[in-house]
Scaffold this motif. Structure first.
Motif, PDB file in Angstrom:
ATOM      1  N   ASN A   9      12.029   6.478   0.875  1.00 19.66           N
ATOM      2  CA  ASN A   9      12.560   5.409   1.616  1.00 19.66           C
ATOM      3  C   ASN A   9      11.535   4.935   2.586  1.00 19.66           C
ATOM      4  O   ASN A   9      11.588   3.970   3.253  1.00 19.66           O
ATOM      5  CB  ASN A   9      13.769   5.631   2.162  1.00 19.66           C
ATOM      6  N   SER A  10      10.449   5.735   2.637  1.00 18.47           N
ATOM      7  CA  SER A  10       9.244   5.542   3.717  1.00 18.47           C
ATOM      8  C   SER A  10       8.258   4.457   3.150  1.00 18.47           C
ATOM      9  O   SER A  10       7.811   3.783   4.058  1.00 18.47           O
ATOM     10  CB  SER A  10       8.761   6.940   4.160  1.00 18.47           C
ATOM     11  N   VAL A  11       8.228   4.094   1.882  1.00 13.89           N
ATOM     12  CA  VAL A  11       7.353   3.107   1.300  1.00 13.89           C
ATOM     13  C   VAL A  11       8.307   2.030   0.692  1.00 13.89           C
ATOM     14  O   VAL A  11       9.250   2.355  -0.184  1.00 13.89           O
ATOM     15  CB  VAL A  11       6.109   3.610   0.326  1.00 13.89           C
ATOM     16  N   LYS A  12       8.003   1.029   0.964  1.00 13.03           N
ATOM     17  CA  LYS A  12       9.101  -0.224   0.610  1.00 13.03           C
ATOM     18  C   LYS A  12       8.278  -1.132  -0.639  1.00 13.03           C
ATOM     19  O   LYS A  12       9.050  -1.611  -1.333  1.00 13.03           O
ATOM     20  CB  LYS A  12       9.131  -1.196   1.590  1.00 13.03           C
ATOM     21  N   GLU A  13       6.991  -0.885  -0.425  1.00 17.64           N
ATOM     22  CA  GLU A  13       6.645  -1.674  -1.711  1.00 17.64           C
ATOM     23  C   GLU A  13       4.792  -1.459  -1.793  1.00 17.64           C
ATOM     24  O   GLU A  13       4.345  -1.116  -1.133  1.00 17.64           O
ATOM     25  CB  GLU A  13       6.338  -3.271  -1.500  1.00 17.64           C
ATOM     26  N   MET A  14       4.610  -1.422  -3.215  1.00 19.39           N
ATOM     27  CA  MET A  14       3.086  -1.031  -3.499  1.00 19.39           C
ATOM     28  C   MET A  14       2.437  -2.304  -4.232  1.00 19.39           C
ATOM     29  O   MET A  14       2.994  -2.586  -5.141  1.00 19.39           O
ATOM     30  CB  MET A  14       2.937   0.227  -4.128  1.00 19.39           C
ATOM     31  N   ARG A  15       1.432  -3.035  -3.713  1.00 16.57           N
ATOM     32  CA  ARG A  15       0.903  -4.171  -4.573  1.00 16.57           C
ATOM     33  C   ARG A  15      -0.485  -3.698  -4.941  1.00 16.57           C
ATOM     34  O   ARG A  15      -1.326  -3.345  -4.228  1.00 16.57           O
ATOM     35  CB  ARG A  15       0.863  -5.200  -3.631  1.00 16.57           C
ATOM     36  N   GLN A  38       4.788   5.480 -16.177  1.00 17.42           N
ATOM     37  CA  GLN A  38       5.495   6.780 -15.682  1.00 17.42           C
ATOM     38  C   GLN A  38       5.824   6.377 -14.048  1.00 17.42           C
ATOM     39  O   GLN A  38       6.609   7.140 -13.677  1.00 17.42           O
ATOM     40  CB  GLN A  38       3.952   7.430 -15.787  1.00 17.42           C
ATOM     41  N   TRP A  39       4.831   5.926 -13.560  1.00 22.02           N
ATOM     42  CA  TRP A  39       5.541   5.282 -12.338  1.00 22.02           C
ATOM     43  C   TRP A  39       6.731   4.695 -12.107  1.00 22.02           C
ATOM     44  O   TRP A  39       7.709   5.150 -11.219  1.00 22.02           O
ATOM     45  CB  TRP A  39       4.496   4.474 -11.479  1.00 22.02           C
ATOM     46  N   HIS A  45      13.714   1.466  -9.178  1.00 24.42           N
ATOM     47  CA  HIS A  45      13.964   0.385  -8.321  1.00 24.42           C
ATOM     48  C   HIS A  45      12.874   0.025  -7.339  1.00 24.42           C
ATOM     49  O   HIS A  45      13.079  -0.941  -6.605  1.00 24.42           O
ATOM     50  CB  HIS A  45      15.317   0.712  -7.702  1.00 24.42           C
ATOM     51  N   PHE A  46      11.707   0.708  -7.347  1.00 25.32           N
ATOM     52  CA  PHE A  46      10.933   0.694  -6.334  1.00 25.32           C
ATOM     53  C   PHE A  46       9.729  -0.705  -7.059  1.00 25.32           C
ATOM     54  O   PHE A  46       9.536  -0.681  -8.238  1.00 25.32           O
ATOM     55  CB  PHE A  46       9.779   1.850  -6.237  1.00 25.32           C
TER      56      PHE A  46
END
Length: 100
Positions: A9-15, A38-39, A45-46
Motif C-alpha cells: 500500500n505504500s507505493v501507488k503507481e510506478m511509471r 512477472q511484476w 492490481h498495481f
C-alpha cells in the motif's frame, strides 16, 4: 532484488517513460519487456504505467501515498543498475509516507 513483491500500500503507481529507439533507453526497454508480466503477476492490481516518447531522456516516476512523487533519471543504465534504482525508490516509500 525483489522490490516488486514489496509494493503493498505504500507505493501507488510506478511509471516508466522511455524512447522506443534511443540507445539511452535500451536498459529500461529490456528490463520492462523481460519482466513486466512477472511484476504484473505478483501485483495484479498495481498500476505499472509504460510510456514511450520519442527522443526523451528515460526516467522512472514513483507515486507514493498522498500524491508524493519521486523521479529518477535512468539514461544509459543497464538492467542490474535499474533494479537497484527501483529498489531504492520502493525502499524509500515508508520514509516518504511517514513524513506526511
Amino acid at each position: 532484488m525483489s522490490w516488486y513483491k514489496q509494493l503493498g500500500n505504500s507505493v501507488k503507481e510506478m511509471r516508466f517513460v522511455f524512447c522506443q529507439t534511443c540507445g539511452r533507453s535500451e536498459g529500461i526497454r529490456n528490463l520492462v519487456s523481460k519482466n513486466y508480466w512477472q511484476w504484473k503477476d505478483a501485483n495484479p492490481h498495481f498500476p505499472f504505467v509504460v510510456r514511450e516518447c520519442e527522443s526523451i531522456d528515460p526516467y522512472i516516476l514513483i507515486r507514493y501515498k498522498y500524491g508524493v512523487e519521486k523521479k529518477a533519471l535512468i539514461g544509459n543504465l543497464n538492467e542490474s543498475e535499474l533494479e537497484q534504482v527501483i529498489g531504492q525508490l520502493v525502499a524509500q516509500s515508508n520514509k516518504v509516507n511517514s513524513t506526511i
